[in-house]
Design an enzyme around this catalytic site. Structure first.
Site, short mmCIF file in Angstrom:
data_model
loop_
_atom_site.label_atom_id
_atom_site.label_comp_id
_atom_site.label_asym_id
_atom_site.label_seq_id
_atom_site.Cartn_x
_atom_site.Cartn_y
_atom_site.Cartn_z
N LYS A 31 0.84 -1.21 0.00
CA LYS A 31 0.00 0.00 0.00
C LYS A 31 0.88 1.26 0.00
O LYS A 31 0.64 2.20 -0.75
CB LYS A 31 -0.92 -0.01 1.23
CG LYS A 31 -2.04 -1.03 1.11
CD LYS A 31 -2.77 -1.28 2.41
CE LYS A 31 -3.75 -2.44 2.24
NZ LYS A 31 -4.42 -2.87 3.46
N GLN B 280 -4.57 -1.58 9.78
CA GLN B 280 -4.42 -2.91 9.17
C GLN B 280 -4.93 -3.99 10.12
O GLN B 280 -4.50 -4.07 11.27
CB GLN B 280 -2.93 -3.14 8.82
CG GLN B 280 -2.67 -4.43 8.07
CD GLN B 280 -3.28 -4.45 6.66
OE1 GLN B 280 -3.22 -3.46 5.93
NE2 GLN B 280 -3.89 -5.55 6.29
N ASP C 61 -11.05 2.78 4.38
CA ASP C 61 -11.39 1.36 4.27
C ASP C 61 -12.91 1.18 4.17
O ASP C 61 -13.39 0.08 3.88
CB ASP C 61 -10.87 0.60 5.51
CG ASP C 61 -9.67 -0.26 5.17
OD1 ASP C 61 -9.46 -0.54 3.97
OD2 ASP C 61 -8.93 -0.63 6.10
#
Ligand code: NDP
Length: 320
Positions: A69, A113, A136
């Site tokens: 990412k 994460q 997200d």
């Protein structure tokens, strides 16, 4: 056949023309190129989109995802920061970290994460992220906006599914989309997005009775289950569009031979690495489809591209 030409009906014929492979890597490349242009425009106006990624502890798979990412941010001109608190961090300390990032003007997206260590309250943390920076798309405010058809930061993997369908010129409106899996991360939002795109949607899960009855009726079948090759050829309607979200590592040589009979490339890869990645759809079912996303190289390729897109969308909404 180019990626965006025609619909599935124009490809498939009665005598069984080869199914179309929906190339996630190529589509992700298109999206990243568009995002890079948007970033350029924003930067010309003095706005550099910024993404903060929090990676707790040392889970190897998470480290690989996060590195990828951060690398993609660099390629597209997005500022990124990686915060790596130790495994021992408490929920309260994590909440402070998130509050600091929420308050920062130069950070547009915050990504925590997952999975987090068991002692950390994941739900509380995801809800602590400002909905405006929730790239997200896991915050209940964004889930609610998605449900009511309002502009929202949508979860990246399901958003990627819709992009694949749309950019491949495949019709969604009026089609029967069957989603197997109802997680908050993939299944549920995928169903909602397909519904928003006017599909008739059926959601199946582990308590569904006679699953094949539903999957066999699907024009678009999305499998997000987490079990290698779970959807078999007999469960698929001939000519259907198969979207395989699953990422399952298979380490048994006999299973690899069963899924990929006579596939020298797979066998060689397996011999080298001792494992291969298989989706939730039995690869032998693809021959029966009109179009399908391969694993790897299908849906998985889109997830980071959609994260980058969400970061720029968040930057525009807050500062643009
Ligand atoms: P979850 O484990 O959270 O959800 C799995 C879903 O599958 C559940 O809803 C479960 O039903 C359902 N399910 C399990 N067994 C059956 C069964 N026998 N019949 C019907 N339904 C069943 O997984 P995720 O949604 O997070 O992920 C799904 C897959 O997608 C995984 O392989 C994961 O690795 C992959 N993934 C890929 C991503 C990508 O970027 N390509 C991103 C995220 C995930 P129930 O709710 O009843 O338990």
């Amino acid at each position: 056949m180019t990626m965006s030409s025609g619909t599935i009906e124009s490809v498939r014929t009665e005598d069984g023309v080869s199914p179309r492979i929906l190339d996630g890597v190529a589509i992700a490349g298109e999206i990243k190129a568009e995002v890079a242009l948007e970033v350029q425009e924003l930067r010309a106006r003095g706005i550099t989109p910024g993404l903060a990624v929090i990676l707790v502890g040392e889970v190897p798979a998470s480290q690989i995802y996060v590195r990828s990412k951060v690398k993609t941010c660099g390629e597209l001109g997005i500022h990124s920061e990686m915060l790596t608190p130790p495994e021992s961090i408490t929920t309260e300390e994590m909440l402070e970290l998130v509050a600091e990032l929420n308050a920062r003007e130069d950070i547009d997206g915050i990504l925590i994460q997952l999975p987090l260590p068991a002692h950390v309250d994941t739900k509380r943390l995801l809800e602590a992220v400002s909905p405006a920076k929730d790239v997200d798309g896991f915050h209940p405010v964004n889930a609610g906006r998605l449900q009511s058809g309002q502009p929202a930061l949508a979860p990246c993997t399901p958003a990627g599914i819709v992009e694949i369908l749309k950019r491949s010129g495949l019709a969604i409106a009026g089609k029967h989309a069957v989603v197997v899996g109802r997680s908050d991360i993939v299944g549920k939002p995928a169903a909602m997005m397909l519904l928003n795109a006017s599909a008739t949607v059926t959601v199946c899960h582990s308590r569904t009775v006679d699953l094949a009855r539903f999957t066999r009726d699907a024009d678009i079948l999305v499998a997000a289950i987490g079990r290698a090759g779970f959807v078999t050829a007999e469960m698929v309607k001939p000519g259907a569009v198969l979207i395989d979200v699953g990422i399952n590592r298979v380490t048994d040589a006999a299973e690899v031979e069963r899924f990929f009979p006579g596939d020298a490339g797979r066998a060689a890869g397996f011999a080298k690495r001792g494992s291969t990645v298989v989706g939730d759809i039995d690869p032998r079912a693809f021959a029966r489809s009109g179009a399908y996303t391969p694993v790897p190289g299908g849906v998985g390729a889109l997830t980071i591209a959609m994260l980058m897109k969400n970061t720029v969308t968040a930057a525009r909404a807050r500062r643009g």
